[in-house]
Write a protein that holds these residues in place. Structure first.
Motif, mmCIF file in Angstrom:
data_model
loop_
_atom_site.group_PDB
_atom_site.id
_atom_site.type_symbol
_atom_site.label_atom_id
_atom_site.label_comp_id
_atom_site.label_asym_id
_atom_site.label_seq_id
_atom_site.Cartn_x
_atom_site.Cartn_y
_atom_site.Cartn_z
ATOM 1 N N ASP A 276 23.610 7.168 52.700
ATOM 2 C CA ASP A 276 22.970 8.241 53.468
ATOM 3 C C ASP A 276 23.846 8.631 54.651
ATOM 4 O O ASP A 276 23.908 9.799 55.042
ATOM 5 C CB ASP A 276 21.606 7.783 53.988
ATOM 6 C CG ASP A 276 20.661 7.410 52.866
ATOM 7 O OD1 ASP A 276 20.309 8.307 52.075
ATOM 8 O OD2 ASP A 276 20.290 6.227 52.777
ATOM 9 N N GLY A 309 23.640 14.038 52.933
ATOM 10 C CA GLY A 309 23.852 12.899 53.822
ATOM 11 C C GLY A 309 24.641 13.312 55.055
ATOM 12 O O GLY A 309 24.973 14.495 55.242
ATOM 13 N N ILE A 403 17.473 3.619 55.887
ATOM 14 C CA ILE A 403 18.714 4.337 55.651
ATOM 15 C C ILE A 403 19.829 3.406 55.154
ATOM 16 O O ILE A 403 19.888 2.235 55.517
ATOM 17 C CB ILE A 403 19.139 5.050 56.960
ATOM 18 C CG1 ILE A 403 19.962 6.283 56.669
ATOM 19 C CG2 ILE A 403 19.849 4.105 57.916
ATOM 20 C CD1 ILE A 403 20.029 7.220 57.850
#
Length: 419
Positions: A276, A309, A403
């Motif tokens: 991410d 991302g 994340i």
């Protein structure tokens, strides 16, 4: 928490990343110990004495001939001062005197050097002994064109030399596949029009980081090396401390390819999943001397990031944008898409870098820690940050701690490869 040190200019920045969020720190596949200069010199000597598919320089050169040695400019991490002495010894052994040798700094479209920079690149002893010139201060001579239509205007000194030696380092390149080899000539020794035509080939299919076969840019570069007639190359692969891991000397194609395979075996790093957030540093100075150079790390990072991302780039950029045209194109664009579309209509060197960054921005957000001005960074649609740690903490909090984060400490060297 995992504490990670990242290079930023000539300094470092430390960040702490929760272990549960950290999915990887991309490093070379072998552990690089500190290499003393004595061992580096030994490796260079080994390569020069045992060239790949080529006689030694001392067997190629003849007494009374003129020799030219292509050397990388100040924006590259090539340890030229460690490469040149062995080459000079070989040329002298062949009977070529110092007065018939010229060192040419391959400038491409980069700015000229100061005398102090030239001296730093080759070492004071060599600088005082051998004539040194910037390629862009020499006259350009037309010698024909490649099969892909690239007009070949090359600096007079390399064209008129009897023995042409190219030096450089091998690393990934976002459209030539790899640096090194004949890239010392194209773009190193070429004029603007020649470089523009060669680089425009990046708009064709087959262009990719780490790709040679079927890559029109690399094919053109290699053909230009053949048309000119490169006598010999000495290329090196460096560790993250910019020390010489291994040297490759000899035939400009075969030695280069062997070096590329070695580089790929170390710096081509597989990842099981994309992240991410990717935090990337080019590896410090000179890789982040300007945004023009730091772009390469950003381009490598794109292979590790999920769509939509975020990439956090650490690049000091003490020289700012690093290219007048690059800056002009960025300032003129109202959106990343506009940059990409403009390049298709109007290919221009410098503008191609802006478009490369813009292609990343179409799918991902980019935050940057830099010494550049906030208003300049906003022109390229990045978000400037004061603290990498605070920015990272903010993303973690927003994601409720779910994340996935990946770190690339040497983004100019590492190529992430997704399964």
């Amino acid at each position: 928490m995992k504490n990670i040190e990242l290079k930023y200019g000539k300094n470092t920045i430390n960040i702490n990343v929760p272990k549960k969020n950290l999915i990887g720190i991309l490093k070379p596949k072998i552990s690089h110990q500190n290499i003393c200069e004595k061992l580096e010199a030994k490796e260079v000597a080994r390569a020069l004495m045992n060239p790949i598919e080529s006689p030694r320089i001392s067997e190629i050169a003849k007494p009374g001939e003129k020799a030219a040695i292509m050397v990388s400019d100040i924006t590259r991490p090539v340890p030229s001062r460690k490469l040149i002495p062995g080459i000079l010894d070989e040329l002298n052994k062949a009977g070529i005197e110092d007065r018939d040798i010229t060192i040419i700094f391959g400038m491409g479209i980069h700015r000229s050097h100061t005398l102090d920079e030239q001296k730093k690149l080759v070492g004071e002893k060599v600088f005082n002994r051998i004539k040194c010139i910037d390629s862009n201060k020499d006259e350009y001579i037309f010698i024909g064109q490649s099969s892909k239509g690239t007009p070949l205007y090359l600096c007079k000194t390399i064209v008129e030399a009897d023995v042409r030696i190219c030096t450089g380092n091998i690393e990934y390149h976002y459209f030539a596949g790899f640096s090194g080899g004949a890239k010392a000539i194209m773009p190193g020794a070429a004029n603007y029009e020649s470089i523009k035509h060669n680089h425009k080939l990046q708009l064709q299919p087959g262009v990719a980081t780490g790709k040679i076969i079927g890559n029109p840019v690399r094919e053109d570069i290699d053909e230009i090396g053949e048309i000119l007639g490169i006598s010999f190359i000495l290329n090196v692969v460096l560790n993250e401390k910019k020390q010489i891991l291994k040297a490759f000397a000899g035939d400009y194609i075969k030695a280069h390819r062997e070096g590329c395979r070695y580089l790929d075996s170390i710096y081509g790093v597989e990842i099981e999943e994309k992240a991410d957030i990717v935090i990337v540093s080019p590896g410090g100075y000179p890789k982040d001397v300007n945004l023009y150079q730091a772009q390469k790390s950003l381009d490598n990072a794109k292979y590790a990031i999920k769509e939509n991302g975020t990439i956090i780039l650490l690049a000091e950029c003490i020289e700012g944008f690093g290219s007048k045209t690059f800056e002009e194109w960025i300032r003129a664009a109202d959106s990343p898409k506009e940059l990409v579309e403009r390049l298709k209509r109007e290919f221009k060197l410098g503008g191609h870098k802006g478009a490369a960054i813009a292609r990343i921005l179409l799918n991902n957000g980019v935050y940057i820690k830099t010494s550049m001005k906030k208003e300049d960074i906003e022109e390229i649609f990045f978000e400037i940050i004061d603290s990498v740690q605070e920015t990272l903490n903010g993303f973690i909090e927003k994601s409720d701690g779910n994340i996935k984060i990946l770190i690339i400490p040497y983004g100019g060297s590492i190529l992430p490869k997704a399964y």
